[in-house]
Scaffold this motif. Structure first.
Motif, PDB file in Angstrom:
ATOM      1  N   GLY A 146      37.709  34.706   1.968  1.00  0.00           N
ATOM      2  CA  GLY A 146      37.531  35.419   0.706  1.00  0.00           C
ATOM      3  C   GLY A 146      37.696  34.549  -0.486  1.00  0.00           C
ATOM      4  O   GLY A 146      38.135  35.010  -1.549  1.00  0.00           O
ATOM      5  N   VAL A 147      37.377  33.233  -0.315  1.00  0.00           N
ATOM      6  CA  VAL A 147      37.510  32.318  -1.434  1.00  0.00           C
ATOM      7  C   VAL A 147      36.319  32.518  -2.354  1.00  0.00           C
ATOM      8  O   VAL A 147      35.169  32.567  -1.912  1.00  0.00           O
ATOM      9  CB  VAL A 147      37.596  30.864  -0.939  1.00  0.00           C
ATOM     10  CG1 VAL A 147      37.674  29.913  -2.121  1.00  0.00           C
ATOM     11  CG2 VAL A 147      38.775  30.706  -0.022  1.00  0.00           C
ATOM     12  N   THR A 148      36.630  32.632  -3.627  1.00  0.00           N
ATOM     13  CA  THR A 148      35.585  32.882  -4.614  1.00  0.00           C
ATOM     14  C   THR A 148      34.808  31.613  -4.882  1.00  0.00           C
ATOM     15  O   THR A 148      35.393  30.541  -5.050  1.00  0.00           O
ATOM     16  CB  THR A 148      36.213  33.383  -5.917  1.00  0.00           C
ATOM     17  OG1 THR A 148      37.010  34.534  -5.630  1.00  0.00           O
ATOM     18  CG2 THR A 148      35.140  33.740  -6.932  1.00  0.00           C
ATOM     19  N   SER A 149      33.493  31.682  -4.893  1.00  0.00           N
ATOM     20  CA  SER A 149      32.632  30.544  -5.151  1.00  0.00           C
ATOM     21  C   SER A 149      32.191  30.589  -6.598  1.00  0.00           C
ATOM     22  O   SER A 149      31.734  31.652  -7.076  1.00  0.00           O
ATOM     23  CB  SER A 149      31.425  30.554  -4.212  1.00  0.00           C
ATOM     24  OG  SER A 149      30.568  29.507  -4.508  1.00  0.00           O
ATOM     25  N   GLU A 173      34.596  25.292  -0.624  1.00  0.00           N
ATOM     26  CA  GLU A 173      34.166  25.105  -2.002  1.00  0.00           C
ATOM     27  C   GLU A 173      34.258  23.631  -2.403  1.00  0.00           C
ATOM     28  O   GLU A 173      33.413  23.114  -3.137  1.00  0.00           O
ATOM     29  CB  GLU A 173      35.050  25.955  -2.931  1.00  0.00           C
ATOM     30  CG  GLU A 173      34.640  25.917  -4.381  1.00  0.00           C
ATOM     31  CD  GLU A 173      33.262  26.550  -4.627  1.00  0.00           C
ATOM     32  OE1 GLU A 173      32.658  26.236  -5.676  1.00  0.00           O
ATOM     33  OE2 GLU A 173      32.780  27.303  -3.757  1.00  0.00           O
ATOM     34  N   ALA A 174      35.310  22.928  -1.907  1.00  0.00           N
ATOM     35  CA  ALA A 174      35.437  21.511  -2.225  1.00  0.00           C
ATOM     36  C   ALA A 174      34.309  20.702  -1.617  1.00  0.00           C
ATOM     37  O   ALA A 174      33.798  19.766  -2.233  1.00  0.00           O
ATOM     38  CB  ALA A 174      36.787  20.994  -1.742  1.00  0.00           C
ATOM     39  N   VAL A 175      33.895  21.083  -0.379  1.00  0.00           N
ATOM     40  CA  VAL A 175      32.771  20.377   0.255  1.00  0.00           C
ATOM     41  C   VAL A 175      31.496  20.631  -0.505  1.00  0.00           C
ATOM     42  O   VAL A 175      30.646  19.755  -0.662  1.00  0.00           O
ATOM     43  CB  VAL A 175      32.653  20.800   1.732  1.00  0.00           C
ATOM     44  CG1 VAL A 175      31.369  20.264   2.345  1.00  0.00           C
ATOM     45  CG2 VAL A 175      33.853  20.298   2.519  1.00  0.00           C
ATOM     46  N   ARG A 176      31.323  21.855  -1.016  1.00  0.00           N
ATOM     47  CA  ARG A 176      30.116  22.164  -1.771  1.00  0.00           C
ATOM     48  C   ARG A 176      30.061  21.390  -3.077  1.00  0.00           C
ATOM     49  O   ARG A 176      28.996  20.966  -3.514  1.00  0.00           O
ATOM     50  CB  ARG A 176      30.066  23.682  -2.051  1.00  0.00           C
ATOM     51  CG  ARG A 176      28.764  24.152  -2.712  1.00  0.00           C
ATOM     52  CD  ARG A 176      28.831  25.640  -2.967  1.00  0.00           C
ATOM     53  NE  ARG A 176      29.817  25.943  -4.001  1.00  0.00           N
ATOM     54  CZ  ARG A 176      29.574  25.876  -5.312  1.00  0.00           C
ATOM     55  NH1 ARG A 176      28.389  25.501  -5.739  1.00  0.00           N
ATOM     56  NH2 ARG A 176      30.510  26.178  -6.178  1.00  0.00           N
ATOM     57  N   VAL A 177      31.269  21.164  -3.702  1.00  0.00           N
ATOM     58  CA  VAL A 177      31.284  20.477  -4.991  1.00  0.00           C
ATOM     59  C   VAL A 177      31.211  18.949  -4.816  1.00  0.00           C
ATOM     60  O   VAL A 177      30.406  18.274  -5.464  1.00  0.00           O
ATOM     61  CB  VAL A 177      32.550  20.873  -5.777  1.00  0.00           C
ATOM     62  CG1 VAL A 177      32.662  20.050  -7.063  1.00  0.00           C
ATOM     63  CG2 VAL A 177      32.534  22.353  -6.102  1.00  0.00           C
ATOM     64  N   TYR A 178      32.040  18.400  -3.917  1.00  0.00           N
ATOM     65  CA  TYR A 178      32.153  16.935  -3.813  1.00  0.00           C
ATOM     66  C   TYR A 178      31.298  16.345  -2.700  1.00  0.00           C
ATOM     67  O   TYR A 178      30.983  15.150  -2.724  1.00  0.00           O
ATOM     68  CB  TYR A 178      33.610  16.544  -3.576  1.00  0.00           C
ATOM     69  CG  TYR A 178      34.541  16.972  -4.696  1.00  0.00           C
ATOM     70  CD1 TYR A 178      34.499  16.336  -5.920  1.00  0.00           C
ATOM     71  CD2 TYR A 178      35.431  18.017  -4.513  1.00  0.00           C
ATOM     72  CE1 TYR A 178      35.353  16.732  -6.943  1.00  0.00           C
ATOM     73  CE2 TYR A 178      36.273  18.411  -5.536  1.00  0.00           C
ATOM     74  CZ  TYR A 178      36.243  17.763  -6.743  1.00  0.00           C
ATOM     75  OH  TYR A 178      37.057  18.161  -7.749  1.00  0.00           O
ATOM     76  N   GLY A 179      30.966  17.142  -1.705  1.00  0.00           N
ATOM     77  CA  GLY A 179      30.231  16.601  -0.576  1.00  0.00           C
ATOM     78  C   GLY A 179      31.171  16.154   0.543  1.00  0.00           C
ATOM     79  O   GLY A 179      32.366  15.887   0.325  1.00  0.00           O
TER      80      GLY A 179
END
Length: 509
Positions: free
Chosen positions: A437-440, A478-484
């Protein structure tokens, strides 16, 4: 027979019948004191009360000819000579008789071995006896021997000297003189005159011509003057005969005064009169040049240090005879080259110098070789400076990888373990955060590029704070989506490597 004093016939008068049998004088056998009897407690002689009477006994032993050391040993002195008498005079001046070997070496100019030979001669003739023997202990200060000046019993018997022991409880060496035979009085008087002389150190003969001092020396072969000298000549008062010192003054001839000055009084000498010397320095002959070149080679060539200078001189004799200098020899050795390991320096030098005088047969060729050698020396010096500078920058600059291969292998294995562990952790973390349920958050392209650039700059300096805060605050997905995945994987590798016990290197503050 010693050449110090008169013949033995004078020193040992023939026995004659006197009025009383007590005054008779006997002819003595050989004079020799064994080593066991060279101590004061075991000596058969008596202690001399002062140096004058002891020097009478010394001069008697010197002229008697009774001391024959070569009958008992093959080394040491051949006889009791003038230098032994001079050393005895030095010992007579000491009270107590506590001489050091260095002191006697300085006063006589002799080596330690020769000084010990003369001291042994004085002990073997009964003139000296040990009171205490010096010590030579490693690590401790050396102590000199203390001697007692003794008068041998043979001297008393030869001159008919009567002695008595005044105290029965006293040792035998404390006997006192009570009288002398009539036959020995004349001899005692002559010995007294010799004992009163102040001797000078004997000098070795350097030429067959006898010097003026040697011509005026006494019958004992030692030049000396009486202690109680008479009138002395002074520059102002003239001589003792009353003649003026100016009576013997001679004027130079007119031929010497042509230039207005006396050349003999100017202190200048021609080259012929100076004995072949130039500017006060003696010109070397062929052998001298060989030894000079050999000595310089042993000092300047590293692999010749410790070699025998005479042997090196013999090896380089042809070059020395040809007029080579040590600089020219060093230039030739540079052209030939040397070995890495030298077992025998003189042998290698003989091989390297073979044919040198035929190859560099002119001064011009040798000068060219010297220029090449000096250029190589300058290049080697500059290379050494650059090497030292590089080492200094290396050790005083930033950290670099160690040179040991073992350390490299351990570091590679540790990094490989961290990489494998981080690859296994990232998928697990992704699975754990799925459906949490982490908000993106929606981020545009420019803002996303700025965030990744900031994270990339932090990783280059070892700082993983930005990525770790994003993982803990927004979740791993979310961190993977932002930083790769690449930046997240590098951040985990740095964190694991920082906490590993295999490395003490840490990034960041």
């Amino acid at each position: 027979m010693s050449t110090v004093a008169a013949p033995a016939a004078v020193m040992l008068p023939a026995p004659r019948r006197a009025v009383d049998d007590v005054d008779s004088v006997a002819v003595l056998p050989e004079l020799w004191v064994p080593e066991a009897s060279q101590w004061l407690s075991s000596s058969a002689g008596r202690v001399a009360l002062e140096g004058y009477s002891w020097m009478q006994a010394v001069h008697w032993v010197a002229g008697a000819g009774l001391y024959q050391p070569r009958r008992h040993r093959s080394s040491g002195l051949r006889s009791f000579n003038a230098t032994t008498v001079f050393i005895a005079q030095l010992l007579a001046e000491l009270n107590p008789c506590f001489p050091g070997i260095e002191y006697l070496m300085r006063r006589t100019g002799l080596s330690k071995r020769i000084v010990n030979y003369h001291l042994a001669a004085l002990r073997e003739t009964g003139l000296l006896a040990y009171i205490s023997k010096g010590t030579r202990v490693r690590g401790a200060r050396a102590e000199a021997s203390e001697f007692a000046r003794m008068i041998p019993v043979e001297f008393d018997v030869a001159l008919g000297i009567r002695t008595v022991l005044r105290d029965e409880a006293a040792p035998a060496y404390t006997r006192a003189v009570t009288g002398i035979a009539e036959a020995g009085r004349e001899l005692m008087a002559r010995l007294g005159k010799k004992a009163a002389r102040k001797l000078r150190r004997p000098r070795p003969k350097t030429s067959p011509k006898a010097s003026l001092a040697g011509a005026r020396a006494g019958a004992d072969g030692v030049a000396g003057t009486a202690v109680s000298a008479g009138s002395r000549c002074t520059p102002m008062g003239g001589g003792p005969n009353g003649s003026s010192p100016a009576g013997t003054t001679s004027l130079p001839p007119e031929s010497k005064l042509a230039s207005g000055a006396d050349e003999s009084s100017s202190g200048k000498k021609s080259m012929g009169k100076a004995g072949g010397r130039k500017n006060g320095r003696r010109k070397l002959n062929v052998i001298g040049r060989r030894y000079q070149l050999g000595r310089e080679l042993t000092q300047q060539v590293e692999w010749l240090r410790g070699c025998s200078a005479p042997r090196v001189s013999w090896v380089a004799r042809d070059l020395a005879d040809a007029g080579w200098t040590v600089t020219e020899v060093l230039a030739w050795l540079h052209l030939r080259g040397t070995a890495d390991r030298v077992h025998r320096g003189s042998g290698l030098l003989a091989v390297l110098l073979h044919g040198a005088e035929t190859v560099l047969d002119t001064p011009a060729k040798r000068a060219d070789a010297i220029e090449q050698w000096r250029g190589a020396q300058e290049a080697r010096r500059r290379h050494r400076i650059e090497q030292v500078r590089a080492d200094r920058e290396r050790y005083e600059g930033d950290w670099q990888l160690p040179e040991s291969r073992a350390v490299h292998s351990e570091m590679d294995s540790a990094v490989a373990q961290l990489k494998s562990a981080s690859r296994a952790v990232v998928p697990d973390l992704v699975d754990d955060t799925e459906g949490a349920g982490v908000t993106s958050y929606e981020i545009d392209g420019q803002e996303l590029a700025d965030i990744r650039a900031a994270a990339q700059a932090g990783l280059e300096t070892g700082d993983t704070t930005l990525i770790n805060d994003t993982v803990h605050g927004c979740g791993l997905e979310e961190a993977v989506r932002v930083y790769g995945e690449d930046l997240i994987l590098r951040a985990h590798q740095l964190d694991r490597f920082r906490r590993s016990s295999l490395s003490s290197y840490a990034y960041g503050a």
